[in-house]
Scaffold this active site. Structure first.
Site, PDB file in Angstrom:
ATOM      1  N   HIS A   1      47.626  54.267  34.077  1.00 21.43           N
ATOM      2  CA  HIS A   1      46.637  53.728  33.152  1.00 21.43           C
ATOM      3  C   HIS A   1      45.229  54.170  33.558  1.00 21.43           C
ATOM      4  CE1 HIS A   1      45.537  49.758  35.505  1.00 21.43           C
ATOM      5  NE2 HIS A   1      45.453  50.816  36.267  1.00 21.43           N
TER       6      HIS A   1
ATOM      7  N   HIS B   1      50.534  53.103  39.273  1.00 19.48           N
ATOM      8  CA  HIS B   1      50.795  51.970  40.148  1.00 19.48           C
ATOM      9  C   HIS B   1      52.294  51.722  40.199  1.00 19.48           C
ATOM     10  CE1 HIS B   1      46.656  50.613  40.670  1.00 19.48           C
ATOM     11  NE2 HIS B   1      46.462  50.744  39.362  1.00 19.48           N
TER      12      HIS B   1
ATOM     13  N   ASP C   1      57.862  51.077  31.723  1.00 18.33           N
ATOM     14  CA  ASP C   1      58.237  51.973  32.819  1.00 18.33           C
ATOM     15  C   ASP C   1      58.005  53.439  32.454  1.00 18.33           C
ATOM     16  OD1 ASP C   1      59.272  52.495  35.418  1.00 18.33           O
ATOM     17  OD2 ASP C   1      61.217  52.995  34.541  1.00 18.33           O
ATOM     18  N   HIS C   2      57.333  54.150  33.364  1.00 19.38           N
ATOM     19  CA  HIS C   2      57.006  55.567  33.183  1.00 19.38           C
ATOM     20  C   HIS C   2      56.178  55.816  31.920  1.00 19.38           C
ATOM     21  CE1 HIS C   2      59.865  56.084  36.436  1.00 19.38           C
ATOM     22  NE2 HIS C   2      59.425  57.315  36.587  1.00 19.38           N
TER      23      HIS C   2
ATOM     24  N   CYS D   1      40.185  52.411  39.335  1.00 17.60           N
ATOM     25  CA  CYS D   1      41.006  52.297  38.123  1.00 17.60           C
ATOM     26  C   CYS D   1      40.287  52.872  36.903  1.00 17.60           C
ATOM     27  CB  CYS D   1      41.417  50.848  37.873  1.00 17.60           C
ATOM     28  SG  CYS D   1      42.868  50.352  38.839  1.00 17.60           S
TER      29      CYS D   1
ATOM     30  N   HIS E   1      45.808  57.103  36.650  1.00 16.29           N
ATOM     31  CA  HIS E   1      46.453  57.033  37.969  1.00 16.29           C
ATOM     32  C   HIS E   1      47.601  56.056  37.832  1.00 16.29           C
ATOM     33  CE1 HIS E   1      43.696  53.734  37.580  1.00 16.29           C
ATOM     34  NE2 HIS E   1      44.595  53.055  38.267  1.00 16.29           N
TER      35      HIS E   1
ATOM     36  N   GLU F   1      49.997  44.546  41.256  1.00 17.38           N
ATOM     37  CA  GLU F   1      49.587  45.917  40.938  1.00 17.38           C
ATOM     38  C   GLU F   1      49.541  46.781  42.198  1.00 17.38           C
ATOM     39  OE1 GLU F   1      46.095  47.469  38.070  1.00 17.38           O
ATOM     40  OE2 GLU F   1      45.431  46.822  40.041  1.00 17.38           O
TER      41      GLU F   1
HETATM   42 NI    NI Z   1      44.746  50.934  38.276  1.00 18.55          NI
END
Ligand code: NI
Length: 143
Positions: free
Chosen positions: A15, A42, A80-81, A34, A40, A131
């Protein structure tokens, strides 16, 4: 014979946290790493906590297979992904902060809670989204 039961789930997603109405500098200040322009990832851990009586016939408070199926369908398959900003509708217009993710996950789970877990399903009492190793958000539905 009432218990709290917690089950953990994992997914990976990427995100970028960014608010269009703020300057680049203010976004950087607010969201830190972020806010990096190209996103990037998580490794998220979602912990679902329920509260309910133990079924005396089975010794269980909930069927983990049923809970797994619900979480898989409502959470993992959605996130997911994925690149949350573009792939997940609820984060197109609002940032995918850990806080907002906890509320979105609650909404997805409750939308089909009794339909998938049955009329006597235990109560959903906590949704925790981790996170990073350093931060998590717990949405307490019932105190
Ligand atoms: Ni982040």
């Amino acid at each position: 014979m009432t218990v709290r039961l917690t089950r953990n789930y994992r997914f990976v997603a990427s995100h970028r946290l960014h608010l269009d109405h703020l300057s680049e500098e203010d976004n950087q200040k607010l969201f830190g790493k972020c806010n990096n322009p190209y996103g990037h990832g998580h490794n998220y851990v979602v912990s679902i906590t329920v509260k309910g009586p133990i079924d005396q016939r089975t010794g269980l408070a909930i069927s983990l297979a049923d809970l797994d199926a619900l979480v898989q369908h409502e959470v993992i398959d959605r996130y997911d992904h994925r690149y949350l900003n573009f792939d997940v509708p609820e984060f197109a217009a609002k940032p995918s902060t850990t806080e907002n993710m906890a509320f979105a996950i609650r909404d997805h789970l409750l939308a089909n809670w009794h339909q998938k877990l049955g009329p006597s399903a235990p109560l959903l009492i906590d949704v925790k989204v981790q996170e990073t190793k350093r931060n998590s958000v717990t949405l307490a539905l019932i105190n």
